[in-house]
Design a protein around this motif. Structure first.
Motif, PDB file in Angstrom:
ATOM      1  N   UNK A   1       0.831  -1.218   0.000  1.00 42.48           N
ATOM      2  CA  UNK A   1       0.000   0.000   0.000  1.00 42.48           C
ATOM      3  C   UNK A   1       0.861   1.262   0.000  1.00 42.48           C
ATOM      4  N   UNK A   2       2.136   1.120   0.269  1.00 41.44           N
ATOM      5  CA  UNK A   2       3.029   2.276   0.414  1.00 41.44           C
ATOM      6  C   UNK A   2       3.970   2.376  -0.777  1.00 41.44           C
ATOM      7  N   UNK A   3       4.570   3.506  -1.077  1.00 44.23           N
ATOM      8  CA  UNK A   3       4.462   4.766  -0.331  1.00 44.23           C
ATOM      9  C   UNK A   3       3.099   5.444  -0.536  1.00 44.23           C
ATOM     10  N   UNK A   4       2.749   6.305   0.400  1.00 43.22           N
ATOM     11  CA  UNK A   4       1.506   7.069   0.313  1.00 43.22           C
ATOM     12  C   UNK A   4       1.786   8.470   0.842  1.00 43.22           C
ATOM     13  N   UNK A   5       1.341   9.474   0.101  1.00 43.66           N
ATOM     14  CA  UNK A   5       1.345  10.830   0.640  1.00 43.66           C
ATOM     15  C   UNK A   5      -0.060  11.390   0.491  1.00 43.66           C
ATOM     16  N   UNK A   6      -0.644  11.829   1.594  1.00 42.99           N
ATOM     17  CA  UNK A   6      -1.975  12.429   1.587  1.00 42.99           C
ATOM     18  C   UNK A   6      -1.898  13.800   2.256  1.00 42.99           C
ATOM     19  N   UNK A   7      -2.781  14.662   1.834  1.00 39.87           N
ATOM     20  CA  UNK A   7      -2.738  16.029   2.367  1.00 39.87           C
ATOM     21  C   UNK A   7      -4.138  16.578   2.496  1.00 39.87           C
ATOM     22  N   UNK A   8      -4.234  17.685   3.212  1.00 40.13           N
ATOM     23  CA  UNK A   8      -5.496  18.421   3.293  1.00 40.13           C
ATOM     24  C   UNK A   8      -5.188  19.917   3.278  1.00 40.13           C
ATOM     25  N   UNK A   9      -6.174  20.682   2.858  1.00 39.03           N
ATOM     26  CA  UNK A   9      -6.144  22.141   3.020  1.00 39.03           C
ATOM     27  C   UNK A   9      -7.297  22.435   3.957  1.00 39.03           C
ATOM     28  N   UNK A  10      -6.988  22.915   5.147  1.00 35.72           N
ATOM     29  CA  UNK A  10      -7.975  22.840   6.221  1.00 35.72           C
ATOM     30  C   UNK A  10      -7.761  23.961   7.214  1.00 35.72           C
ATOM     31  N   UNK A  11      -8.826  24.353   7.900  1.00 37.36           N
ATOM     32  CA  UNK A  11      -8.735  25.411   8.906  1.00 37.36           C
ATOM     33  C   UNK A  11      -8.311  24.845  10.250  1.00 37.36           C
ATOM     34  N   UNK A  12      -7.279  25.456  10.805  1.00 40.65           N
ATOM     35  CA  UNK A  12      -6.705  24.982  12.063  1.00 40.65           C
ATOM     36  C   UNK A  12      -6.853  26.065  13.126  1.00 40.65           C
ATOM     37  N   UNK A  13      -6.666  25.633  14.365  1.00 38.84           N
ATOM     38  CA  UNK A  13      -6.901  26.517  15.505  1.00 38.84           C
ATOM     39  C   UNK A  13      -5.746  26.447  16.499  1.00 38.84           C
ATOM     40  N   UNK A  14      -5.251  27.618  16.891  1.00 38.14           N
ATOM     41  CA  UNK A  14      -4.303  27.671  17.999  1.00 38.14           C
ATOM     42  C   UNK A  14      -4.666  28.854  18.880  1.00 38.14           C
ATOM     43  N   UNK A  15      -4.694  28.627  20.161  1.00 36.48           N
ATOM     44  CA  UNK A  15      -5.059  29.698  21.093  1.00 36.48           C
ATOM     45  C   UNK A  15      -3.802  30.497  21.432  1.00 36.48           C
ATOM     46  N   UNK A  16      -3.372  31.290  20.458  1.00 38.55           N
ATOM     47  CA  UNK A  16      -2.163  32.100  20.614  1.00 38.55           C
ATOM     48  C   UNK A  16      -2.320  33.054  21.794  1.00 38.55           C
ATOM     49  N   UNK A  17      -1.245  33.217  22.542  1.00 32.92           N
ATOM     50  CA  UNK A  17      -1.286  34.138  23.683  1.00 32.92           C
ATOM     51  C   UNK A  17      -1.451  35.573  23.194  1.00 32.92           C
ATOM     52  N   UNK A  18      -0.763  35.913  22.110  1.00 31.78           N
ATOM     53  CA  UNK A  18      -0.837  37.277  21.585  1.00 31.78           C
ATOM     54  C   UNK A  18      -1.091  37.235  20.090  1.00 31.78           C
ATOM     55  N   UNK A  19      -2.347  36.961  19.706  1.00 29.22           N
ATOM     56  CA  UNK A  19      -2.626  36.969  18.272  1.00 29.22           C
ATOM     57  C   UNK A  19      -2.376  38.373  17.727  1.00 29.22           C
ATOM     58  N   UNK A  20      -1.578  38.464  16.695  1.00 27.42           N
ATOM     59  CA  UNK A  20      -1.267  39.791  16.182  1.00 27.42           C
ATOM     60  C   UNK A  20      -0.774  39.634  14.751  1.00 27.42           C
ATOM     61  N   UNK A  21      -0.393  40.747  14.170  1.00 25.98           N
ATOM     62  CA  UNK A  21       0.163  40.727  12.821  1.00 25.98           C
ATOM     63  C   UNK A  21      -0.831  40.176  11.813  1.00 25.98           C
ATOM     64  N   UNK A  22      -2.132  40.367  12.090  1.00 28.12           N
ATOM     65  CA  UNK A  22      -3.144  39.982  11.108  1.00 28.12           C
ATOM     66  C   UNK A  22      -3.100  38.504  10.807  1.00 28.12           C
ATOM     67  N   UNK A  23      -3.043  38.184   9.511  1.00 27.21           N
ATOM     68  CA  UNK A  23      -3.054  36.784   9.098  1.00 27.21           C
ATOM     69  C   UNK A  23      -1.736  36.083   9.383  1.00 27.21           C
ATOM     70  N   UNK A  24      -0.698  36.848   9.719  1.00 24.70           N
ATOM     71  CA  UNK A  24       0.608  36.215   9.911  1.00 24.70           C
ATOM     72  C   UNK A  24       0.623  35.333  11.158  1.00 24.70           C
ATOM     73  N   UNK A  25      -0.199  35.644  12.131  1.00 23.34           N
ATOM     74  CA  UNK A  25      -0.288  34.792  13.318  1.00 23.34           C
ATOM     75  C   UNK A  25      -1.708  34.846  13.843  1.00 23.34           C
ATOM     76  N   UNK A  26      -2.553  34.017  13.272  1.00 25.68           N
ATOM     77  CA  UNK A  26      -3.958  34.023  13.647  1.00 25.68           C
ATOM     78  C   UNK A  26      -4.292  32.879  14.584  1.00 25.68           C
ATOM     79  N   UNK A  27      -5.521  32.894  15.053  1.00 25.99           N
ATOM     80  CA  UNK A  27      -5.984  31.798  15.900  1.00 25.99           C
ATOM     81  C   UNK A  27      -6.810  30.790  15.105  1.00 25.99           C
ATOM     82  N   UNK A  28      -7.428  31.260  14.023  1.00 27.26           N
ATOM     83  CA  UNK A  28      -8.061  30.360  13.038  1.00 27.26           C
ATOM     84  C   UNK A  28      -7.339  30.632  11.728  1.00 27.26           C
ATOM     85  N   UNK A  29      -6.732  29.625  11.150  1.00 29.80           N
ATOM     86  CA  UNK A  29      -5.927  29.862   9.948  1.00 29.80           C
ATOM     87  C   UNK A  29      -5.986  28.619   9.065  1.00 29.80           C
TER      88      UNK A  29
END
Lengths: 598, 598
Positions: free
Chosen positions: B129-157
């Protein structure tokens, strides 16, 4: 593009997943389209993602045709806008709530009315900016109590939701119609049968509300339709009110002993055994003159408990003909935004005038319910309980009922309410004849929201005269993942899925079914030729898999056109296999491209 | 397609948003691409969504070219897989956690290693079954302490994350290289300058780890590079270890009074005032024989406090040349997974042998640190502190230091550690010359995860010999929304955005700039002709907006090709305006399509 099955990320399964209840869920998992990640939450595998993308592309295309612009709101949203609209509370347990590291409240949005409203408020201020329709295709979250039925009712699901903004009702009607037309085109392109039914327009104050239902036995919604073209969901159905009857010739109410008759059936049996037969035409609205007491002669009084938004609890009694039941969905709509449940033993204990099983609006000493009520409890009547109808109903004394109790003479309600169930044969409100009941799955909803959100959140624009006017909105939703599941429910047989071409994950499935190299060479060349003709090809090139297994996989996966390259390949012959009809036809390999390019 | 600005959902703003710190954030908000919904959480407006879709299309195209298949995981995931990997805990405050209505724990996934691993485990079982490479383009979440710089460091990206699965190290190298090549093509197509730097490979046990950095002064990462081609982020930089020196001719350690010299600078000043000049070549590694004591002659001993994963706290002392500082990021990597902080007053109080400001490894009565340590505290040395180097350092007595303290003769560490900062001129570890330091923004990371997740979650396959082997994985990530912000940072001027054609929201921006009907008629016809030629056209048809405002909006929005249809339109003349160069050229309207179709 040619995708070779030998390295494609696909694994079909022989067994139905243990937790799958509906066909679409079983087949989409078995055929390798989706995989469960948590209850009501699914991972999309390459095949599923391709079908989903095709559905989304059709929706985007028709949204563009309808002049709508695409935006995209976050899934993770702060509490404040939902607090302003009241929905932070009114959603109850139905949404996912969370806090960030600073303790601020957030939710995973189940819908985005507030955000759309605030965005337009943020950017627009003049009637010249309107009309505007904007939409998104976005993942939404609802904390369903019983996530089930696979994609048909998930906790993370994809929706297209559009909102229109107008400053006149006429504009709103035009925007509504544009979306309604777009929805019809979308379902037609998807090959998805639909019925447009009148829906309850809720609390928002808007005028029109229609649901697109896909008729299916696995549908959760019941709708009614007449041969003459009427269609509505049961919540929106309105009863045809009979004409009032004269009081002439009606005797006085008669209380009679009715031991052990707390139910309608026991009361009917008792009446037939112990009372004179009902006079033709004088009793309840459904009398047929057959000389027998029936449930339709009785008036059933059901005690409900409402919980209002402010938390207060109120008892209410509904009086409906005994041959009908309270329909939960109709009651939910009738009493919204209050929540409805059955009264409890404590409720009865707190109201000693209510004699369970023998409740009625009238007693020898005066009104128990309705006008001049002794209980103080609201009494709402089914619209069929018109003046002059005579009923058998409770006498408010244990083991006693009363007959010839006449509406408008002996009792009256505090109002009317549409909570009785709809039955086949009931007349359609538009006069188009008797209705039948059918099951459907909601696949879309177009809805005039009116000014509720704009009022609540302060969305106003300056009109031609420089006067601030509140904007009127429409809401238009399609469940993308639900539609995919509906298409799978609709398009399958006992072998697997049978996709319509418009959404199939591939255009053609080429199967190298021979055991010799020639079949593989011909299949590879044919796949390349089909790709060159612009078709998206799945090529089953697995070297050591038997033709039988390959055919089974092809049937399960459900690409509508299959080409079998087998023994005849050496002689330039292949088979075209139509997945839906099952027809197979031997054709020269050189003709395949022309036949399939269609 | 022709989009008419008169009804397009766009509102440009004159003022920078108050909370915007970086250029990309300011311009993307002002030009109507994004809108803030909450700290670090953005709504995508039509223009922004179009650019994002183009970036995603390029990524999808190159993923397909690299043989990777697209999947899509939920954002809302149950705790269990993350509990198994230990990350439910180790993420600390950095993730959003929540509970469903039944009280089950969920998180909003910041990355999906666990889910990718479990999916492949779920479906695959053989080396075939290998090799296999799979990917997604998906919205991720991080609870940044100091979200700033617009899209450069977001909490939903939005991220593209790919994972490769192999059962041999050679296979893993090939999968890695395929993704690395795809990343290079992606950045080239986006016109985004990048540097590939060696990165720390962390704790996962994989072999290779490289970051793609976009060199920019607003970058959060510092990286080093040599003219000879070496490049690494500072965490991955390794010190060139000097050769050991002979002990011959070195005197014994000499303790001397050094009142009020708790810092390196005060110590150096004191030494130059009170000590004989250092003998050339015998002291610290950076001696230049100039006869002056410098910070490079001193050994700075810094007390750090580690917090291990099990919660235990450990003091550790690092000895580094006094002309360097502890680099926080290098220390973080050196001691990971333990967290590092400076020792506190309580730590010193609990260890009376540590005389703050005068700490050294040696005292007249024996070893304080390192071998035969009296303190029991681990002592780790900078790799430059090789045998035979002589140092001025603390004597563990208040107000006293020692000189001619020789490494390998008078003291030794418990090991070496790479925590000292990198300085311009330091030799590159590959011998390619001195390095310089630069700032960059991480735009991609390719990373051999090795077998950590497969081992932890039990992902094994049968190899050719029927033996179960643990799968080796690679991880490949690109921040889609971050790349969009980087492109905006890179492509702008004082008038607004200047998109590269590959990601511009429209191909052409037609401006009807005249005040007479002729200009509008010509502009409308030209827009239709450009559409017919396959171009995506934004047509500024706003009837009562001045040409100046229209030009300003065109510059702000940043479509690379602008056509001005103004006074000359009546004579068949329009202007082609190149947004990037600012060049304007009058051309016959009939030539525009040919010129722009390019």
């Amino acid at each position: 593009m040619v995708t070779r099955l030998s390295n494609f990320f696909l694994r079909t399964l022989r067994e139905d997943p243990a937790d799958a209840e509906v066909t679409s869920h079983k087949l989409l998992v078995r055929a390798g389209y989706i995989r469960r990640a948590a209850p009501g939450i699914f991972t999309w595998l390459p095949l599923g993602l391709k079908v989903k993308a095709k559905i989304e592309a059709i929706i985007r295309d028709e949204m563009a045709n309808a002049g709508a612009f695409e935006v995209h709101f976050p899934a993770l949203l702060p509490r404040d806008p939902y607090e302003q609209s009241g929905r932070w509370t009114s959603y109850g347990d139905g949404i996912f709530r969370l806090q960030d590291r600073r303790g601020a409240d957030y939710l995973l949005a189940p819908t985005h009315e507030e955000m759309f409203t605030l965005l337009v408020k943020d950017l627009y201020s003049s009637y010249k900016d309107l009309p505007l329709t904007i939409y998104q295709i976005q993942d939404k979250y609802r904390d369903e109590a019983r996530p089930r039925a696979g994609l048909l009712r998930g906790r993370e699901f994809t929706m297209k939701d559009a909102y229109s903004f107008d400053y006149t009702d006429e504009g709103q009607d035009a925007s509504y119609q544009a979306q309604r037309d777009a929805y019809e085109r979308i379902y037609q392109r998807l090959g998805l049968e639909y019925v447009i039914v009148a829906a309850d327009n809720g609390l928002m104050g808007g005028a029109r509300s229609e649901e697109f239902l896909h008729p299916t036995s696995v549908g959760e919604d019941t709708f009614v339709r007449s041969a003459g073209g009427y269609a509505a969901n049961v919540e929106a159905f309105t009863t045809v009110v009979p004409e009032a009857l004269p009081f002439d010739g009606l005797g006085a109410p008669v209380i009679f002993d009715s031991p052990d008759t707390p139910t309608i059936q026991t009361l009917v049996d008792h009446s037939n055994a112990h009372l004179d037969a009902p006079a033709p035409g004088i009793a309840g609205p459904a009398t047929d003159g057959a000389g027998e007491w029936t449930a339709a002669h009785t008036l059933k009084n059901v005690v409900l408990a409402l919980t209002h938004l402010d938390g207060t609890r109120e008892l209410v009694i509904v009086g409906i003909p005994g041959d009908r039941d309270v329909d939960d969905k109709r009651a939910e709509v009738a009493f919204a935004p209050a929540a409805v449940e059955a009264a409890t033993a404590e409720d009865f204990a707190a109201n000693p005038l209510l004699v369970k099983g023998y409740i009625g609006p009238w007693s020898e000493t005066g009104a128990i319910l309705g006008e001049e009520s002794a209980t103080g409890i609201r009494y709402l009547l089914d619209p069929r309980v018109v003046d002059g109808t005579a009923w058998v109903t409770g006498a408010n004394i244990d083991q006693k009922h009363v007959h010839t109790l006449v509406a408008g003479r002996d009792f009256a309600g505090d109002g009317f309410v549409e909570v009785a169930n709809v039955r086949p044969g009931d007349p359609a409100p538009d006069g188009s004849g008797p209705v039948e009941l059918a099951r459907g799955m909601e696949i879309g909803h177009v809805f005039q929201l009116g000014r509720f959100f704009a009022e609540t959140l302060g969305l106003k624009v300056l009109d031609e005269n420089g006067k601030l006017v509140t904007v009127t909105m429409g809401s238009y939703g399609i469940g993308v993942t639900r539609i995919l599941a509906n298409l799978a429910e609709l398009n399958n047989d006992d072998k697997g899925l049978v996709w319509p071409a418009a959404v199939a994950p591939f255009d053609v499935h080429v199967v190298a079914a021979g055991r010799d190299a020639a079949a593989f060479e011909v299949a590879a060349q044919l796949s390349a030729d089909l790709e060159a003709a612009g078709l998206d090809v799945l090529y089953d090139d697995r070297p050591k898999v038997s033709p039988g297994v390959k055919f089974g996989d092809a049937e399960l996966v459900g690409v509508p056109k299959i080409v079998i390259v087998g023994r005849g390949a050496a002689d330039g012959q292949v088979e075209l296999w139509d997945r839906r009809s099952g027809d197979r036809e031997v054709v020269p390999v050189g003709e395949v491209v022309a036949r399939l390019r269609g």
